[in-house]
Design an enzyme around this catalytic site. Structure first.
Site, PDB file in Angstrom:
ATOM      1  N   SER A 274       0.697  10.150  -5.449  1.00  0.00           N
ATOM      2  CA  SER A 274       1.993   9.635  -5.894  1.00  0.00           C
ATOM      3  C   SER A 274       2.823  10.711  -6.593  1.00  0.00           C
ATOM      4  O   SER A 274       2.277  11.561  -7.303  1.00  0.00           O
ATOM      5  CB  SER A 274       1.766   8.478  -6.868  1.00  0.00           C
ATOM      6  OG  SER A 274       2.976   8.122  -7.510  1.00  0.00           O
TER       7      SER A 274
ATOM      8  N   TYR B 201       8.780   9.612  -4.492  1.00  0.00           N
ATOM      9  CA  TYR B 201       9.853   8.803  -5.050  1.00  0.00           C
ATOM     10  C   TYR B 201      11.054   9.731  -5.046  1.00  0.00           C
ATOM     11  O   TYR B 201      11.038  10.768  -5.705  1.00  0.00           O
ATOM     12  CB  TYR B 201       9.504   8.318  -6.463  1.00  0.00           C
ATOM     13  CG  TYR B 201       8.611   7.105  -6.474  1.00  0.00           C
ATOM     14  CD1 TYR B 201       8.854   6.031  -5.624  1.00  0.00           C
ATOM     15  CD2 TYR B 201       7.528   7.022  -7.342  1.00  0.00           C
ATOM     16  CE1 TYR B 201       8.034   4.902  -5.636  1.00  0.00           C
ATOM     17  CE2 TYR B 201       6.700   5.900  -7.350  1.00  0.00           C
ATOM     18  CZ  TYR B 201       6.975   4.849  -6.500  1.00  0.00           C
ATOM     19  OH  TYR B 201       6.165   3.751  -6.515  1.00  0.00           O
TER      20      TYR B 201
ATOM     21  N   THR C 149       8.558   6.458  -0.231  1.00  0.00           N
ATOM     22  CA  THR C 149       8.539   5.039  -0.621  1.00  0.00           C
ATOM     23  C   THR C 149       9.962   4.550  -0.865  1.00  0.00           C
ATOM     24  O   THR C 149      10.691   5.107  -1.686  1.00  0.00           O
ATOM     25  CB  THR C 149       7.658   4.853  -1.867  1.00  0.00           C
ATOM     26  OG1 THR C 149       6.332   5.271  -1.525  1.00  0.00           O
ATOM     27  CG2 THR C 149       7.636   3.391  -2.304  1.00  0.00           C
TER      28      THR C 149
ATOM     29  N   LYS D 178       7.602   4.248   3.758  1.00  0.00           N
ATOM     30  CA  LYS D 178       6.714   3.212   3.208  1.00  0.00           C
ATOM     31  C   LYS D 178       7.539   2.092   2.584  1.00  0.00           C
ATOM     32  O   LYS D 178       8.456   2.367   1.799  1.00  0.00           O
ATOM     33  CB  LYS D 178       5.797   3.827   2.151  1.00  0.00           C
ATOM     34  CG  LYS D 178       4.883   2.836   1.425  1.00  0.00           C
ATOM     35  CD  LYS D 178       3.836   3.571   0.595  1.00  0.00           C
ATOM     36  CE  LYS D 178       2.883   2.647  -0.139  1.00  0.00           C
ATOM     37  NZ  LYS D 178       3.399   2.148  -1.402  1.00  0.00           N
TER      38      LYS D 178
ATOM     39  N   HIS E  13       4.414  -3.237  -1.262  1.00  0.00           N
ATOM     40  CA  HIS E  13       4.024  -2.609  -2.523  1.00  0.00           C
ATOM     41  C   HIS E  13       3.018  -3.484  -3.278  1.00  0.00           C
ATOM     42  O   HIS E  13       3.036  -3.582  -4.498  1.00  0.00           O
ATOM     43  CB  HIS E  13       5.268  -2.376  -3.394  1.00  0.00           C
ATOM     44  CG  HIS E  13       5.214  -1.127  -4.241  1.00  0.00           C
ATOM     45  ND1 HIS E  13       5.804   0.052  -3.882  1.00  0.00           N
ATOM     46  CD2 HIS E  13       4.642  -0.890  -5.447  1.00  0.00           C
ATOM     47  CE1 HIS E  13       5.612   0.953  -4.827  1.00  0.00           C
ATOM     48  NE2 HIS E  13       4.896   0.423  -5.790  1.00  0.00           N
TER      49      HIS E  13
HETATM   50  C1  LIG Z   1      -0.982   0.310 -10.326  1.00  0.00           C
HETATM   51  C2  LIG Z   1      -0.245   0.592  -9.060  1.00  0.00           C
HETATM   52  C3  LIG Z   1       0.591   1.708  -8.994  1.00  0.00           C
HETATM   53  C4  LIG Z   1       1.253   2.008  -7.807  1.00  0.00           C
HETATM   54  N1  LIG Z   1       2.004   3.163  -7.736  1.00  0.00           N
HETATM   55  C5  LIG Z   1       2.610   3.482  -6.579  1.00  0.00           C
HETATM   56  C6  LIG Z   1       3.297   4.716  -6.462  1.00  0.00           C
HETATM   57  O1  LIG Z   1       3.349   5.507  -7.384  1.00  0.00           O
HETATM   58  N2  LIG Z   1       3.894   4.986  -5.268  1.00  0.00           N
HETATM   59  C7  LIG Z   1       3.847   4.133  -4.195  1.00  0.00           C
HETATM   60  O2  LIG Z   1       4.397   4.413  -3.145  1.00  0.00           O
HETATM   61  N3  LIG Z   1       3.162   2.968  -4.287  1.00  0.00           N
HETATM   62  C8  LIG Z   1       2.541   2.631  -5.440  1.00  0.00           C
HETATM   63  N4  LIG Z   1       1.822   1.469  -5.498  1.00  0.00           N
HETATM   64  C9  LIG Z   1       1.713   0.614  -4.301  1.00  0.00           C
HETATM   65  C10 LIG Z   1       0.505   1.045  -3.449  1.00  0.00           C
HETATM   66  O3  LIG Z   1       0.733   2.271  -2.821  1.00  0.00           O
HETATM   67  C11 LIG Z   1       0.226   0.018  -2.339  1.00  0.00           C
HETATM   68  O4  LIG Z   1       1.396  -0.203  -1.583  1.00  0.00           O
HETATM   69  C12 LIG Z   1      -0.292  -1.317  -2.846  1.00  0.00           C
HETATM   70  O5  LIG Z   1      -1.105  -1.156  -3.985  1.00  0.00           O
HETATM   71  C13 LIG Z   1      -1.082  -1.993  -1.746  1.00  0.00           C
HETATM   72  O6  LIG Z   1      -1.455  -3.263  -2.119  1.00  0.00           O
HETATM   73  P1  LIG Z   1      -2.920  -3.644  -2.680  1.00  0.00           P
HETATM   74  O7  LIG Z   1      -2.962  -3.152  -4.085  1.00  0.00           O
HETATM   75  O8  LIG Z   1      -2.903  -5.123  -2.572  1.00  0.00           O
HETATM   76  O9  LIG Z   1      -3.949  -2.983  -1.789  1.00  0.00           O
HETATM   77  C14 LIG Z   1       1.140   1.160  -6.678  1.00  0.00           C
HETATM   78  C15 LIG Z   1       0.292   0.048  -6.751  1.00  0.00           C
HETATM   79  C16 LIG Z   1      -0.407  -0.239  -7.910  1.00  0.00           C
HETATM   80  C17 LIG Z   1      -1.334  -1.411  -7.928  1.00  0.00           C
END
Ligand SMILES: Cc1cc2nc3c(=O)[nH]c(=O)nc-3n(C[C@H](O)[C@H](O)[C@H](O)COP(=O)(O)O)c2cc1C
Length: 384
Positions: free
Chosen positions: A127, A149, A175, A257, A281
């Site tokens: 990330s 981002y 994203t 994404k 997300h």
């Molecule tokens: C704590 C947390 C932080 C996240 N941070 C980012 C991020 O920095 N960038 C991003 O593209 N997605 C982020 N996501 C989304 C994840 O990449 C992903 O799309 C999502 O967690 C998938 O769903 P799941 O947790 O049900 O497997 C984050 C998700 C969580 C749970």
């Protein structure tokens, strides 16, 4: 490489020496196990969703509406789950989703995740909001993609992309669904936002273009640096006609994404993108949005022959992966489950979580009568 299912044998054999796994192998229970071990702020940040949590639940419920129809005498004893996506070889069609600020759940954060992933050959998607600079995570080794981002200032964006490329990140994942944070009651109720405490800002705070816009260094004036970070990375929605900027500054594959609508998928293909991630997300952005799995078939039908369609949001078990692949995803991204592994056991915890998922995937693929991910088609499923 020995099959992923080997982890099952390992666990049972260790049982002969009265050893049990570091924490549960049941991915539907790991969240509550982690909750008991984590601080309320970080737990809420990881587990929480947007608004009522409706989309977090919908993501899971969607998987239950598709059932596998196992086939017998299919000679699926020898399996090969390995695949190549956008030039990156992987031992199974599974990547670790970009998850920011991992140091809130474990001090080693993304370094521990990267070590566990590298040992297994599983690609990570780092990330922009990583707790450690991308170069430090790259030094761990292992296949890696970079998640952007997209910041407001073009110079900062170009600089981040340049650094990512130089540090060996092979694919750019942009994203689109988080240009500002959704209403997240679990975080709001605790007034908890890690970025304001200068966590998850390491890539910016080590970036020459970011630092050039500050009068004092982040060490001298952390508050000003955090304010600059917030103004660059939130409220920064972009338009389709700005995608060429990314092409100019990134010569590898680009993946968008956060796609949920087939028309957006078509626009991504028309714009010459190499892939997309069907994702909401993890239900953290638009409360009431449709389950990501429900968006997948239409998007595969619209663009599956033009670019690589990846999937995330709600993947917990091997069966979930099989279902997403059968509906046309080329690979899936795993989110919260590995983060709970990190919280519970650092590098070893991530390893256990990921090995468990891969073993479950391997066994479910075989027991349902398939030898490779490419064997999976919608015919493997029935909608109920
Ligand atoms: C704590 C947390 C932080 C996240 N941070 C980012 C991020 O920095 N960038 C991003 O593209 N997605 C982020 N996501 C989304 C994840 O990449 C992903 O799309 C999502 O967690 C998938 O769903 P799941 O947790 O049900 O497997 C984050 C998700 C969580 C749970």
């Amino acid at each position: 490489m020995a099959g992923h299912a080997q982890y099952q044998n390992e666990i049972y054999l260790r049982g002969l020496a009265d050893e049990v796994p570091p924490f549960t192998t049941d991915p539907t229970r790991v969240e509550s196990v982690a909750e008991a071990a984590m601080q309320p702020g970080p737990f809420g940040y990881v587990a929480g969703g947007a608004g009522s949590g409706d989309t977090v639940r919908a993501n899971r419920e969607a998987f239950a509406r598709w059932r596998l129809v196992p086939r017998m005498l299919a000679d699926a004893t020898t399996r090969d789950l390995s695949t190549t996506v956008l030039g990156t070889e992987m031992p199974a069609p599974v990547l670790l989703a970009p998850v920011g600020v991992q140091s809130i759940v474990h001090p080693d954060g993304e370094l521990a995740t990267a070590r566990a992933a590298a040992a297994l050959g599983v690609p990570i998607v780092l990330s922009t909001a990583s707790s450690y600079p991308m170069e430090d995570v790259a030094a761990v080794g292992g296949p890696r993609w970079f998640q952007l981002y997209w910041p407001k200032e073009p110079d900062v964006c170009a600089s981040l992309l340049h650094r990512a490329k130089r540090a060996g990140y092979r694919v750019l994942v942009v994203t689109l669904d988080t240009w500002t944070l959704a209403w997240r009651p679990r975080d709001l109720d605790q007034a908890y936002l890690p970025f304001l405490r200068a966590t998850g800002v390491a890539n910016a705070f080590t970036d020459p273009a970011f630092l050039a816009g500050l009068e004092k260094s982040p060490a001298e004036d952390q508050a000003m640096a955090v304010l600059r970070w917030v103004s660059l990375f939130t409220g920064t929605d972009k338009r389709w006609d700005q995608l060429p900027f990314l092409r100019e500054h990134w010569d590898g594959p680009i993946v968008l994404k956060g796609i949920q609508h087939p028309d957006d998928a078509r626009r991504a293909a028309d714009a010459g993108m190499d892939g997309l991630v069907v994702s909401n997300h993890g239900g953290r952005q638009v409360d009431g949005a449709l389950a990501s799995l429900d968006a997948l078939p239409e998007i595969v039908a619209a663009v599956g022959d033009r670019l690589e369609v990846l999937f995330d949001s709600g993947i917990r078990t091997g069966a979930d992966v099989v279902k997403a692949l059968a509906l046309g995803a080329r690979a899936v991204l795993l989110g919260r489950p590995y983060v709970y592994g990190l919280a519970l056991g650092g590098e070893e915890g991530v390893r256990h979580a990921v090995r468990g998922l891969l073993a479950d995937l391997d066994l479910t693929l075989g027991l349902s009568g398939h030898r490779t991910p490419a064997d999976l088609t919608p015919a493997a499923l029935r909608r109920v």
